[in-house]
Design an enzyme around this catalytic site. Structure first.
Site, PDB file in Angstrom:
ATOM      1  N   SER A  15       0.793  -1.229   0.000  1.00 20.25           N
ATOM      2  CA  SER A  15       0.000   0.000   0.000  1.00 20.25           C
ATOM      3  C   SER A  15       0.828   1.283   0.000  1.00 20.25           C
ATOM      4  CB  SER A  15      -0.954  -0.008   1.202  1.00 20.25           C
ATOM      5  OG  SER A  15      -0.324  -0.463   2.370  1.00 20.25           O
ATOM      6  N   ASN A  91      -2.523  -8.117  -0.952  1.00 19.29           N
ATOM      7  CA  ASN A  91      -1.969  -7.499  -2.153  1.00 19.29           C
ATOM      8  C   ASN A  91      -0.454  -7.401  -2.007  1.00 19.29           C
ATOM      9  OD1 ASN A  91      -1.877  -5.920  -4.626  1.00 19.29           O
ATOM     10  ND2 ASN A  91      -1.583  -4.119  -3.331  1.00 19.29           N
ATOM     11  N   SER A 143      -5.661 -10.993 -10.779  1.00 16.91           N
ATOM     12  CA  SER A 143      -5.458 -10.449 -12.116  1.00 16.91           C
ATOM     13  C   SER A 143      -6.385 -11.101 -13.129  1.00 16.91           C
ATOM     14  CB  SER A 143      -4.002 -10.669 -12.547  1.00 16.91           C
ATOM     15  OG  SER A 143      -3.808 -10.371 -13.910  1.00 16.91           O
ATOM     16  N   TYR A 152       3.574 -13.085 -21.254  1.00 13.84           N
ATOM     17  CA  TYR A 152       4.773 -12.530 -20.640  1.00 13.84           C
ATOM     18  C   TYR A 152       4.703 -12.489 -19.114  1.00 13.84           C
ATOM     19  CZ  TYR A 152       1.839  -8.311 -20.564  1.00 13.84           C
ATOM     20  OH  TYR A 152       0.813  -7.423 -20.361  1.00 13.84           O
ATOM     21  N   ALA A 154       4.089 -15.433 -16.975  1.00 15.82           N
ATOM     22  CA  ALA A 154       3.884 -16.852 -16.649  1.00 15.82           C
ATOM     23  C   ALA A 154       3.792 -17.095 -15.142  1.00 15.82           C
ATOM     24  CB  ALA A 154       5.006 -17.693 -17.246  1.00 15.82           C
TER      25      ALA A 154
END
Length: 261
Positions: A15, A91, A143, A152, A154
Site C-alpha cells: 500500500s 496485495n 489479475s 509474458y 507466466a
C-alpha cells in the site's frame, strides 16, 4: 448510497503506491483505521500522515518485505499478538515478468512464496479474531490473467490462479461466520507496475513505450487505462455491510478487457 467503515480496522498489503495505496485511502475515507504494509519506510510514513482521521481513525504501518517470507511471517505474528483486524486486503507486488520458457522451477517457488504463502499466512492470522467477532472481509487482489493468461506473465498467471481458487475454497469454509472472501481480477491500471511492464515490452519489441501504452488502451473497450481510485471504490464496497451477500466471487475490474464470461 453511503459506505461507512467507521470502527473497522483494515490491513492493506502493498500500500505504498498504486492499487494498494488507492485502496488504503478509500477505506480510510470511509472511516476505517488502516494499517499499511510495504518495504518503503518513507512512503509509508508520508501516506499514514496524509490519511483522514476526522472519524476517529488511527492509522499505522508495517515495514515488510514480501520477498522475505520468514521475515514477513515473524513481523505479522508479532503484529497479531496485540492487534486484530476486520478487513484484510491481500496485495503484493507482482513477480518478475517473462514467459514460460524463460522461467525455471526456482522462479515458481519464489513466486509461490511471494504471492501465495504471504496471502495464506496473513489470512490465517487475521481469521482468528474475525471468527471470534463473527464478521470479516477478505479481499484478494488478483489479475485478469487467471482467466486469460498473458504470455509474458507466466509466474503471475500460475500463482494468482492458485490464490483465486484457494479464496473460493476459503469462502465456503468461513461463510457461516459472516466472513466474506472475494478476489478482484485486475485489468490495466495506471501504476508503476504497468509502466515497468510496458517499458520491458517496448525494449523487447524495439518500439517507443508510448506505442505500447496506446496499444494497451486500444484493447480495452472503454479505451483507457483504469484510475487506481476506481479500484478503491470497489474494495470499499466489498469491505462494507452493503456487500454482505457477496462471497466466493472473482470480480473483474478491467474496463471490459476480458473476452470470456
Amino acid at each position: 448510497m453511503e459506505i461507512s467503515l467507521v470502527g473497522k480496522k483494515a490491513l492493506v498489503g502493498g500500500s505504498s503506491g498504486g492499487i494498494g495505496k488507492a485502496i488504503a485511502i478509500q477505506l480510510a475515507e470511509c472511516g476505517a483505521s488502516v494499517t499499511l504494509m510495504s518495504r518503503s519506510l518513507e512512503k509509508l510514513k508520508a501516506i499514514v500522515a496524509s490519511l483522514p482521521t476526522n472519524l476517529g481513525q488511527q492509522h499505522g504501518f508495517l515495514q515488510v518485505d514480501f520477498n522475505d517470507f520468514r521475515g514477513y511471517q515473524e513481523i505479522l505474528h508479532n503484529f497479531f499478538k496485540d492487534n486484530q483486524i476486520d478487513i484484510l486486503v491481500n496485495n503484493t507486488q507482482g513477480p518478475s515478468a517473462g514467459n514460460a520458457l524463460e522461467k525455471k522451477v526456482g522462479d515458481y517457488q519464489e513466486a509461490f512464496d511471494l504471492l501465495f504463502k504471504t496471502t495464506v499466512i496473513t489470512t490465517e492470522l487475521a481469521l482468528k479474531n474475525m471468527i471470534s467477532n463473527n464478521w470479516g472481509r477478505i479481499i484478494n487482489v488478483a489479475s485478469v490473467s487467471v482467466k486469460e493468461p498473458l504470455s509474458y506473465l507466466a509466474l503471475s498467471n500460475s500463482i494468482r490462479a492458485a490464490v483465486v481458487t484457494w479464496g473460493k475454497s476459503l469462502a465456503t469454509d468461513v461463510g457461516k461466520h459472516k466472513i466474506t472472501v472475494n478476489s478482484v481480477l485486475t485489468g490495466y491500471f495506471d501504476t508503476d507496475r504497468i509502466a515497468q511492464l510496458n517499458t520491458k515490452k517496448a525494449e523487447q519489441l524495439g518500439i517507443d513505450v508510448s506505442k505500447v501504452r496506446a496499444d494497451m488502451e486500444s484493447r480495452v473497450p472503454l479505451k483507457r487505462i483504469g484510475n487506481p481510485k476506481e479500484y478503491g471504490y470497489l474494495a470499499a464496497f466489498l469491505a462494507s455491510d452493503k456487500a454482505a451477500y457477496i462471497t466466493g466471487t472473482q470480480i473483474p475490474i478491467d474496463g471490459g478487457l476480458l473476452k470470456s464470461l
